[in-house]
Motif scaffolding. Structure first.
Motif, short mmCIF file in Angstrom:
data_model
loop_
_atom_site.label_atom_id
_atom_site.label_comp_id
_atom_site.label_asym_id
_atom_site.label_seq_id
_atom_site.Cartn_x
_atom_site.Cartn_y
_atom_site.Cartn_z
N SER A 186 0.86 -1.18 0.00
CA SER A 186 0.00 0.00 0.00
C SER A 186 0.89 1.24 0.00
O SER A 186 1.94 1.25 0.67
CB SER A 186 -0.90 0.03 1.24
N ILE A 187 0.48 2.28 -0.74
CA ILE A 187 1.33 3.46 -0.89
C ILE A 187 0.47 4.69 -1.16
O ILE A 187 -0.60 4.58 -1.77
CB ILE A 187 2.35 3.23 -2.04
N GLU A 188 0.92 5.83 -0.68
CA GLU A 188 0.22 7.09 -0.97
C GLU A 188 0.29 7.39 -2.46
O GLU A 188 1.33 7.19 -3.10
CB GLU A 188 0.84 8.24 -0.17
N ALA A 212 8.97 -5.00 -4.40
CA ALA A 212 8.61 -4.59 -3.05
C ALA A 212 9.39 -5.43 -2.05
O ALA A 212 9.44 -6.66 -2.15
CB ALA A 212 7.11 -4.76 -2.82
N ASP A 213 9.99 -4.73 -1.07
CA ASP A 213 10.76 -5.43 -0.05
C ASP A 213 10.99 -4.50 1.13
O ASP A 213 11.15 -3.28 0.94
CB ASP A 213 12.10 -5.90 -0.64
N GLY A 214 11.00 -5.05 2.34
CA GLY A 214 11.24 -4.22 3.52
C GLY A 214 10.17 -3.17 3.70
O GLY A 214 8.99 -3.49 3.82
N ASP A 215 10.58 -1.90 3.70
CA ASP A 215 9.61 -0.81 3.89
C ASP A 215 9.47 0.06 2.66
O ASP A 215 9.15 1.25 2.75
CB ASP A 215 10.02 0.05 5.10
N GLY A 216 9.74 -0.51 1.48
CA GLY A 216 9.64 0.30 0.27
C GLY A 216 9.50 -0.50 -1.00
O GLY A 216 9.56 -1.74 -1.01
N VAL A 217 9.30 0.24 -2.08
CA VAL A 217 9.16 -0.35 -3.41
C VAL A 217 10.10 0.38 -4.36
O VAL A 217 10.23 1.61 -4.30
CB VAL A 217 7.71 -0.22 -3.94
N ALA A 220 6.68 2.49 1.29
CA ALA A 220 5.37 1.84 1.19
C ALA A 220 5.21 0.83 2.32
O ALA A 220 6.20 0.43 2.96
CB ALA A 220 5.23 1.15 -0.17
N GLN A 221 3.98 0.45 2.57
CA GLN A 221 3.69 -0.62 3.53
C GLN A 221 3.64 -1.93 2.76
O GLN A 221 2.69 -2.20 2.02
CB GLN A 221 2.35 -0.36 4.23
N VAL A 222 4.68 -2.74 2.92
CA VAL A 222 4.79 -3.98 2.16
C VAL A 222 4.21 -5.13 2.98
O VAL A 222 4.69 -5.44 4.06
CB VAL A 222 6.25 -4.28 1.78
N GLU A 223 3.15 -5.72 2.44
CA GLU A 223 2.54 -6.88 3.11
C GLU A 223 3.14 -8.18 2.62
O GLU A 223 3.28 -9.14 3.38
CB GLU A 223 1.02 -6.89 2.86
N ARG A 224 3.49 -8.22 1.35
CA ARG A 224 4.05 -9.44 0.77
C ARG A 224 5.14 -9.05 -0.22
O ARG A 224 4.85 -8.43 -1.26
CB ARG A 224 2.94 -10.24 0.07
N PRO A 225 6.41 -9.36 0.08
CA PRO A 225 7.49 -8.99 -0.85
C PRO A 225 7.33 -9.71 -2.19
O PRO A 225 6.69 -10.76 -2.27
CB PRO A 225 8.76 -9.46 -0.13
N GLY A 226 7.95 -9.14 -3.22
CA GLY A 226 7.93 -9.78 -4.53
C GLY A 226 8.14 -8.74 -5.62
O GLY A 226 8.48 -7.58 -5.34
N LYS A 274 -4.47 9.65 -12.71
CA LYS A 274 -5.90 10.00 -12.71
C LYS A 274 -6.61 9.64 -11.41
O LYS A 274 -7.79 9.95 -11.24
CB LYS A 274 -6.59 9.32 -13.89
N LEU A 275 -5.90 9.00 -10.50
CA LEU A 275 -6.50 8.71 -9.20
C LEU A 275 -6.63 10.00 -8.38
O LEU A 275 -5.84 10.93 -8.56
CB LEU A 275 -5.65 7.69 -8.44
N PRO A 276 -7.60 10.07 -7.47
CA PRO A 276 -7.79 11.30 -6.69
C PRO A 276 -6.62 11.58 -5.75
O PRO A 276 -5.98 10.66 -5.23
CB PRO A 276 -9.09 11.03 -5.91
N ASP A 277 -6.35 12.88 -5.52
CA ASP A 277 -5.30 13.29 -4.59
C ASP A 277 -5.57 12.71 -3.20
O ASP A 277 -6.72 12.67 -2.74
CB ASP A 277 -5.23 14.82 -4.48
N GLY A 278 -4.50 12.30 -2.55
CA GLY A 278 -4.64 11.79 -1.18
C GLY A 278 -5.08 10.35 -1.08
O GLY A 278 -5.21 9.82 0.03
N ALA A 279 -5.32 9.71 -2.20
CA ALA A 279 -5.80 8.32 -2.17
C ALA A 279 -4.71 7.37 -1.69
O ALA A 279 -3.51 7.60 -1.94
CB ALA A 279 -6.27 7.90 -3.56
N LEU A 280 -5.11 6.32 -0.99
CA LEU A 280 -4.20 5.25 -0.62
C LEU A 280 -4.36 4.15 -1.67
O LEU A 280 -5.46 3.62 -1.88
CB LEU A 280 -4.54 4.70 0.77
#
Length: 372
Positions: free
Chosen positions: A4-6, A37-42, A59-65, A80-86
């Motif tokens: 998950s990422i801002e 994705a690994d650790g605390d980032g992508v 980022a919040q990494v739930e499953r590395p890969g 095109k996603l809205p500002d501030g979306a997760l």
């Protein structure tokens, strides 16, 4: 892979990566961005086989890969996603898809195996040094307008960066020319750059590096070898091949004997050139400069469309001179002047003119004349 990422952080990272990707590709994997994705980032990696950029985001990494997905399509969706979306990104390996979810929006994109993504060969860098972003930006911004677009003269399709001997000692120098105009800009030589080989940085690389240089005080780590150059910030690493060719001996075309000195307000000069060039044909865009005591008259005579003339006050105390130039070249050179005054040095109507910013010798420009 699942994270998950801002949206803002994701957009910044993907924007830098997708800009490297060529729109028309015969190799499908080159149209993709590699996400890992690994650790605390992508990390996001893209390449066109000549340039490779790696951008990291928290980022919040739930499953590395890792996997690859269309860079342009992914960028467009995120943009095109809205500002501030997760944004939640998850790989469905069984289906070979990448799921992107933000609020009520959901997308599913085709993927290609990350094992097929090309890896740029590593290089042993002979020079490693740090340089302020503002210094690199000045070197590139003041020279890139003169880069040649002729593919047959490929060795002119970039900025020549090297260590040069100057009156004040050794300098960090950037030079670009297309045979009609030349830009040469010097900066203080950074510690560690003394052994840097001279390299020709391609136009596309210059444009991409320029995006890393928005923060004046940021330190950019630069590594140079005979075949590659690398620019790195804490979050972004850009590696590029350099042009395999020999840059010409540019010192030979810089005039040394020009003694007729003209001092003019750079902005007034550029605007006057633009106004009189309005009536000239696009093909030639020739502007005649007529110099007399403290007076400059610019004129254009276009038989098909008309003529124009404008007079501006200048500082000039030499004998009369009439000389013609391509209007576009004059405007581009005048636009490089950060100081108020531009200083032009002429010899005669058939010789190239030299321009600098006031009395500053760290940046000089040469432009060839035209017959008018």
């Amino acid at each position: 892979m699942k994270f998950s990422i801002e949206r803002a952080a994701l957009l910044d990272a993907v924007s830098q990566a997708q800009a490297v990707v060529e729109r028309r590709n015969t190799i499908p994997i080159l149209a993709n961005v590699l996400m890992e994705a690994d650790g605390d980032g992508v990390s996001f990696k893209a390449t066109d086989l000549d340039i490779e950029v790696i951008d990291k985001a928290v980022a919040q990494v739930e499953r590395p890969g890792g996997t690859t997905v269309s860079a342009v399509l992914f960028h467009e969706i995120v943009r095109k996603l809205p500002d501030g979306a997760l944004v939640q990104v998850a790989e469905d390996q069984a289906q070979g898809r990448l799921d992107i979810t933000a609020g009520r929006s959901h997308f599913s994109l085709a993927t290609l195996a990350k094992e097929d993504f090309p890896v740029m060969a590593s290089s042993d860098y002979s020079a490693n040094f740090s340089c302020k972003a503002s210094v690199l930006r000045r070197l590139f911004d003041k020279t890139r307008f003169a880069i040649s677009t002729e593919e047959t003269r490929y060795y002119l399709n970039g900025v020549y960066m090297h260590v040069a001997e100057a009156d004040g000692g050794r300098k960090f120098r950037a030079v670009a020319t297309d045979g009609h105009r030349l830009a040469r800009v010097d900066a203080d030589l950074p510690d560690g750059a003394e052994e840097m080989p001279g390299v020709i940085v391609p136009r596309k690389t210059v444009d991409q590096v320029r995006k890393l240089l928005s923060d004046d005080d940021a330190q950019i780590a630069v590594s140079v070898s005979e075949t590659k150059i690398r620019f790195a910030t804490p979050d972004i690493t850009l590696t590029s091949k350099v042009i395999d060719g020999t840059f010409p001996d540019y010192a030979r075309v810089i005039p040394q004997g020009n003694t007729r000195e003209l001092k003019v307000d750079a902005k007034d000069f550029a605007k006057a050139v633009d106004r009189v060039a309005t009536v000239s044909s696009e093909r030639s865009r020739a502007v005649k400069l007529m110099l007399d005591e403290d007076r400059l008259t610019l004129s254009v005579n276009a038989p098909d469309s008309g003529n124009a003339e404008e007079e501006i006050a200048v500082a000039y105390a030499d004998e009369k001179l009439e000389i013609g130039f391509n209007a576009k070249y004059l405007q581009e050179i005048a636009a490089q002047v950060d100081l108020e005054m531009a200083t032009f040095l002429f010899n005669n109507a058939g010789d190239p003119a030299l321009m600098r910013e006031g009395d500053d010798l760290s940046a000089i420009y040469v432009v060839m004349p035209m017959r008018v």
